[in-house]
Design a protein around this motif. Sequence first.
Motif, PDB file in Angstrom:
ATOM      1  N   ASP A  87      13.107  75.817  56.786  1.00  0.00           N
ATOM      2  CA  ASP A  87      13.308  76.072  58.213  1.00  0.00           C
ATOM      3  C   ASP A  87      12.707  77.441  58.535  1.00  0.00           C
ATOM      4  O   ASP A  87      13.237  78.469  58.123  1.00  0.00           O
ATOM      5  CB  ASP A  87      14.803  76.036  58.543  1.00  0.00           C
ATOM      6  CG  ASP A  87      15.096  76.182  60.027  1.00  0.00           C
ATOM      7  OD1 ASP A  87      14.195  76.604  60.790  1.00  0.00           O
ATOM      8  OD2 ASP A  87      16.239  75.899  60.412  1.00  0.00           O
ATOM      9  N   THR A 110      12.351  78.730  61.553  1.00  0.00           N
ATOM     10  CA  THR A 110      12.767  79.194  62.869  1.00  0.00           C
ATOM     11  C   THR A 110      12.913  80.716  62.863  1.00  0.00           C
ATOM     12  O   THR A 110      13.482  81.284  61.942  1.00  0.00           O
ATOM     13  CB  THR A 110      14.102  78.523  63.269  1.00  0.00           C
ATOM     14  OG1 THR A 110      13.923  77.106  63.240  1.00  0.00           O
ATOM     15  CG2 THR A 110      14.566  78.965  64.638  1.00  0.00           C
ATOM     16  N   GLU A 131       6.943  80.192  62.537  1.00  0.00           N
ATOM     17  CA  GLU A 131       7.617  79.186  63.356  1.00  0.00           C
ATOM     18  C   GLU A 131       6.648  78.326  64.169  1.00  0.00           C
ATOM     19  O   GLU A 131       6.803  77.106  64.249  1.00  0.00           O
ATOM     20  CB  GLU A 131       8.618  79.855  64.297  1.00  0.00           C
ATOM     21  CG  GLU A 131       9.349  78.864  65.181  1.00  0.00           C
ATOM     22  CD  GLU A 131      10.408  79.511  66.049  1.00  0.00           C
ATOM     23  OE1 GLU A 131      11.305  78.782  66.500  1.00  0.00           O
ATOM     24  OE2 GLU A 131      10.364  80.739  66.275  1.00  0.00           O
ATOM     25  N   ASP A 132       5.639  78.931  64.763  1.00  0.00           N
ATOM     26  CA  ASP A 132       4.750  78.185  65.660  1.00  0.00           C
ATOM     27  C   ASP A 132       3.839  77.196  64.946  1.00  0.00           C
ATOM     28  O   ASP A 132       3.496  76.158  65.511  1.00  0.00           O
ATOM     29  CB  ASP A 132       3.893  79.150  66.486  1.00  0.00           C
ATOM     30  CG  ASP A 132       4.731  79.923  67.493  1.00  0.00           C
ATOM     31  OD1 ASP A 132       5.826  79.462  67.858  1.00  0.00           O
ATOM     32  OD2 ASP A 132       4.264  81.007  67.908  1.00  0.00           O
ATOM     33  N   ASN A 183       6.598  74.649  61.178  1.00  0.00           N
ATOM     34  CA  ASN A 183       8.020  74.305  61.331  1.00  0.00           C
ATOM     35  C   ASN A 183       8.157  72.860  61.817  1.00  0.00           C
ATOM     36  O   ASN A 183       9.083  72.518  62.540  1.00  0.00           O
ATOM     37  CB  ASN A 183       8.708  75.266  62.307  1.00  0.00           C
ATOM     38  CG  ASN A 183      10.156  75.504  61.931  1.00  0.00           C
ATOM     39  OD1 ASN A 183      10.552  75.367  60.783  1.00  0.00           O
ATOM     40  ND2 ASN A 183      10.959  75.868  62.915  1.00  0.00           N
ATOM     41  N   GLU A 184       7.236  72.002  61.376  1.00  0.00           N
ATOM     42  CA  GLU A 184       7.201  70.622  61.850  1.00  0.00           C
ATOM     43  C   GLU A 184       8.446  69.822  61.488  1.00  0.00           C
ATOM     44  O   GLU A 184       8.850  68.943  62.243  1.00  0.00           O
ATOM     45  CB  GLU A 184       5.961  69.914  61.313  1.00  0.00           C
ATOM     46  CG  GLU A 184       4.666  70.431  61.909  1.00  0.00           C
ATOM     47  CD  GLU A 184       3.466  69.771  61.296  1.00  0.00           C
ATOM     48  OE1 GLU A 184       2.689  69.154  62.045  1.00  0.00           O
ATOM     49  OE2 GLU A 184       3.309  69.868  60.060  1.00  0.00           O
ATOM     50  N   VAL A 187      11.586  70.872  61.349  1.00  0.00           N
ATOM     51  CA  VAL A 187      12.614  71.223  62.346  1.00  0.00           C
ATOM     52  C   VAL A 187      12.234  70.683  63.720  1.00  0.00           C
ATOM     53  O   VAL A 187      13.074  70.127  64.430  1.00  0.00           O
ATOM     54  CB  VAL A 187      12.813  72.760  62.391  1.00  0.00           C
ATOM     55  CG1 VAL A 187      13.733  73.154  63.535  1.00  0.00           C
ATOM     56  CG2 VAL A 187      13.366  73.254  61.060  1.00  0.00           C
ATOM     57  N   ASP A 188      10.963  70.817  64.080  1.00  0.00           N
ATOM     58  CA  ASP A 188      10.521  70.368  65.394  1.00  0.00           C
ATOM     59  C   ASP A 188      10.646  68.858  65.575  1.00  0.00           C
ATOM     60  O   ASP A 188      10.862  68.376  66.683  1.00  0.00           O
ATOM     61  CB  ASP A 188       9.062  70.784  65.633  1.00  0.00           C
ATOM     62  CG  ASP A 188       8.887  72.293  65.710  1.00  0.00           C
ATOM     63  OD1 ASP A 188       9.883  73.017  65.915  1.00  0.00           O
ATOM     64  OD2 ASP A 188       7.729  72.751  65.540  1.00  0.00           O
ATOM     65  N   THR A 189      10.500  68.098  64.492  1.00  0.00           N
ATOM     66  CA  THR A 189      10.506  66.640  64.571  1.00  0.00           C
ATOM     67  C   THR A 189      11.900  66.043  64.420  1.00  0.00           C
ATOM     68  O   THR A 189      12.200  65.001  65.006  1.00  0.00           O
ATOM     69  CB  THR A 189       9.566  66.049  63.499  1.00  0.00           C
ATOM     70  OG1 THR A 189       8.285  66.671  63.621  1.00  0.00           O
ATOM     71  CG2 THR A 189       9.392  64.549  63.681  1.00  0.00           C
ATOM     72  N   VAL A 199      14.761  66.071  65.743  1.00  0.00           N
ATOM     73  CA  VAL A 199      15.574  66.347  66.926  1.00  0.00           C
ATOM     74  C   VAL A 199      16.771  65.403  66.907  1.00  0.00           C
ATOM     75  O   VAL A 199      16.607  64.189  66.718  1.00  0.00           O
ATOM     76  CB  VAL A 199      14.738  66.149  68.211  1.00  0.00           C
ATOM     77  CG1 VAL A 199      15.595  66.314  69.452  1.00  0.00           C
ATOM     78  CG2 VAL A 199      13.561  67.116  68.211  1.00  0.00           C
TER      79      VAL A 199
END
Length: 171
Positions: free
Chosen positions: A85, A87, A92-93, A96-97, A99-101, A103
Motif C-alpha cells: 500500500d 498511499t 502513490e500516483d 498503487n494500483e 489499492v486503487d482497484t 474499492v
Amino acid sequence: MAEIPSTPSDGNVATWLVPAIADPSAPTVAELTAAGVVDVSCYLTPDGFALTVDQATITDERLCSTETFGKPGRKTYGLNLTGIDNTNSDDEDDANELVDTLVEGAAQYLVRRRGIAFDTTAAATQKVTVIPFQPGVKQDVPPEANSVIRSTWACFVTGPVHVEVPVVAGA
C-alpha cells in the motif's frame, strides 16, 4: 521410485484483477489482456492471496446400517488479499494500483495463474482460477520492524469459483 520434478512458485504466479468476464468458466485471452485489467502479481505479498474453501457434509443415514455415511455438500469459498500500500508515499500516483482497484463493493474478477512466469502474457490453453468477488473495506496491517506498509482486504465471493479452467482464444 523416480524423482518427481517440481515447479518453483517464486516468480511463477500471476494474479490479475479483471473488470468483466462473459463466461467465467471459459475466460478469453482478450478479456485477460483488455484495457482495465490490473496485474497485481507484484503488489501481493507471498501470503497475500488466501483462497479458502470449506465443504459441508451431506449426512446419508440408512435404517439398515449402524454407520452414518457422507457425501460432498455445499462449498463456501473465502478470499483475503494482502499487499503493498503506497498511499501517501512518493509512489502513490504511479504504483498503487492494488489499492486503487480494490474499492469496497466493486464487482470484479480475480484471475490466478500458476506454474508460468508471472510476466508471461495470458494465452489460450493456460489454466487459470477465476473468482468473482467484491472487496470489503481496506484494513491497515500493523507496522513491523524491517517491513513495508501493507493493507489487507476481506473479499466476498459472489458467484461460482472456477478452478483451473483453460483460457480460450476467442474474443
